[in-house]
Design a protein around this motif. Sequence first.
Motif: not given
Length: 418
Positions: A329-349
Amino acid sequence: MTITRRTFVQAAAALASVEAPRLALAADTVKIGYVSPQTGPLAPFGEADKWVIDQMKTVFKGGVAIGGKKHDVLILLKDSQSNPNRAGEVANDLILKDKVALMLTAGTPETANPVSDACELNQLPCVSSVVPWQPWFFGRKGDPAKGFDWTYHVFWGLEDVIANFTNGWNSVQTNKKVGGLFPNDGDGNAWGDPNLGFPKPLSSMGYTLTDPGRFQNGTQDFSAQIAAFKAAGCDIVTGVVIPPDAKTFLTQARQQGYRPKVITLGKALLFPGAIEALGDLGDGLTTEVWWSPSHPFTSSLTKQSAKALAEAYEGGAKKQWTQPIGFAHALFEVAADALKRSRSTGAKDVRDAVVATNLQTVVGPVKWGGQGPFKNVSKTPLVLGQWGKGRKYKMELTIVNDRAAPAIPTGGTMRLMS
């Protein structure tokens, strides 16, 4: 039937109008890869993953805004089959064929390490868990001065499991003689390592360790180890073995008249199913507890407490709660949080967003750079638990020592094996 040029153009236009939304949807879909052992001897580590992913499909139903643009979320689960080679293969498929934006992986070094290696090589962000940080970091030839660029880990370390095991042993009367079961795999080699593992700290605390040497997972005869432990007079047996090997060892020890006062094993004794399969042999066994309904943490995604998440699993899966639920569950928490803060879906972002994580999760706070030994490791708390006859289930795990993490309440005190 004759098709005129006009009807053909009209039909093509109609088809295009139907296909356009589907193609647009595909273009705005972010893919998350998840690799864990669904089958093989390590399958208990992945037992709850499908349930957690079903929960995440509901959580992500409305999509995720990334860089100001709404994206559908597609989670792709792959089975490592408890095999390092297979883990690397499916990771490469997710990276190169499915074009995932972020990889998640969990469930011992045999899965998490090759998946992390594939991501580091292909420059794709990866968040891993359910491996002590030493076999994850040093098992991948990590350089403390440099670390890794694309792979980040959240879990505890061998120093934490050693502290918890010895805290428990110090609370009961023994002769401080310990027999070690360390297999020839990522965990066993790390736990048995003279410098990084158990030998040095046990010696400094006045314990004598008998280590008969490495053995292969799936060993059918532990007579040599049992004889060595009996000859040394070991009151305590410890180690890190897969569930089938624990059953083999415990059964043969009982048959050969070896009854240690304390048996504290990592990995094998985490799961209710494995303990139930042991029958009376399971009563009194001790193990590390990385997540439980008693942990005082709440999900950033669903706002469920650890207790509520465990109850939801038991109600939905019709099974007893199991420790990996919290970390999946926590891995998806981290994933969701990171994607929402990312500037794009690009690997570096996405990678940069992962690095900047500072999140309260259902397994505790996750933050890289300040909450671990290296920039790639964020540590989580660990306590000690003991199996005993339960009220709701045949065997239940109770936290019996929290000296290493006092915020997590105990439910009893450690007792010697009957």
